[in-house]
Scaffold this active site. Structure first.
Site, short mmCIF file in Angstrom:
data_model
loop_
_atom_site.label_atom_id
_atom_site.label_comp_id
_atom_site.label_asym_id
_atom_site.label_seq_id
_atom_site.Cartn_x
_atom_site.Cartn_y
_atom_site.Cartn_z
N HIS A 121 0.86 -1.18 0.00
CA HIS A 121 0.00 0.00 0.00
C HIS A 121 0.89 1.24 0.00
O HIS A 121 1.80 1.35 0.84
CB HIS A 121 -0.89 0.00 1.24
N GLN A 183 7.48 4.22 -5.99
CA GLN A 183 7.34 2.94 -6.68
C GLN A 183 8.69 2.24 -6.89
O GLN A 183 8.77 1.02 -6.84
CB GLN A 183 6.60 3.12 -8.01
C1 GRF Z 1 1.32 0.10 -6.53
O1 GRF Z 1 1.92 1.35 -6.52
C2 GRF Z 1 0.83 -0.31 -5.16
O2 GRF Z 1 1.33 0.48 -4.13
C3 GRF Z 1 -0.65 -0.13 -5.22
O3 GRF Z 1 -1.01 -0.26 -6.55
C4 GRF Z 1 0.08 0.05 -7.39
C5 GRF Z 1 0.15 -1.04 -8.42
O4 GRF Z 1 1.03 -0.75 -9.45
N1 GRF Z 1 -1.26 -1.08 -4.33
P1 GRF Z 1 1.49 -1.89 -10.45
O5 GRF Z 1 0.22 -2.52 -11.06
O6 GRF Z 1 2.28 -2.89 -9.67
O7 GRF Z 1 2.30 -1.20 -11.50
#
Ligand code: GRF
Length: 229
Positions: A121, A183
């Site tokens: 999260h 990220q």
């Molecule tokens: C991530 O940034 C995570 O924190 C949230 O949703 C996003 C998913 O991104 N739960 P991805 O699909 O992994 O690129």
């Protein structure tokens, strides 16, 4: 789906299923480390609630069987949840990794995988459960933001935290710049937590996180490296 397919996928270790709704960049980070032999898991299935998303292509490219429970096409939420529950039951994972899965899971599903379901999260939990975490952190004038891997419990984003990645918010920060820095940290800490689980080092006991045989008082914290370090 047959048994041969269910035991396919990549890597060796606990049968691990990743759930996605979109781009799957976290999934990709886990795929990369599994393919590199760095994660002791058998990544045997990817489940999406939406067809046609990039994360499904990533899985297929890596040779991981994919499954779609198309909530929108099914229409009624209860029916979609029933189909999801039976898909998971049939696949019988030992670990479920939620990686950008944008649906709230029904309580019985969460309870069926207690201590075997992880989520990431994008906030320093317990701050900012729910959506729009980047905007909320910026609006609050926070000094730090980040992301948290936690065990999943029925209450949304409230499960015990395992590891956090923290970034210091810059003066000229935008939601986009903050999200991109956070990220990068997700790709570091999520595979790490999944690896701990795969190695049998991480567990949930009586609502507490245990790592290497000791209860974690606080999540493990990784700070973004300062420029130049
Ligand atoms: C991530 O940034 C995570 O924190 C949230 O949703 C996003 C998913 O991104 N739960 P991805 O699909 O992994 O690129």
């Amino acid at each position: 789906m047959n048994t041969a397919e269910a035991s396919a996928g990549i890597g060796h270790g606990p049968r691990t299923l990743v759930m996605i709704s979109g781009g799957g960049t976290n999934l990709q980070a886990i795929i990369n480390e599994t393919l590199a032999g760095e994660l002791p898991i058998n990544l045997f299935a990817v489940v999406s609630d939406r067809p046609g998303v990039l994360g499904l292509d990533r899985a297929e490219k890596a040779g991981i069987p994919t499954h779609v429970v198309d909530y929108r096409a099914i229409g009624e939420r209860e029916s979609a949840e029933r189909e999801l529950a039976s898909t998971l039951e049939e696949l019988d994972p030992q670990l479920i990794v939620l990686a950008g899965f944008m649906r709230i899971l029904p309580t019985p599903v969460v309870e069926a995988y207690a201590g075997r379901m992880l989520n990431i999260h994008p906030s320093l939990l317990p701050r900012y459960r729910g959506l729009d975490t980047y905007r909320r952190a910026l609006e609050a004038g926070d000094e730090w933001h980040g992301t948290t891997v936690h065990f999943v419990i029925p209450e949304l984003d409230a499960g015990p935290p395992i590891i956090q990645y923290r970034v210091r918010i810059h003066a000229d920060e935008t939601e986009t710049s903050l999200q991109s820095r956070v990220q990068q940290g997700e790709y570091l800490i999520y595979p790490r937590a999944v690896g701990w689980f795969g190695e049998g080092r991480l567990r949930l006991q009586d609502g507490e996180v245990w790592l290497d045989g000791l209860p974690l008082e606080e999540p493990v914290v990784v700070n973004e490296a300062s420029p130049g370090t």
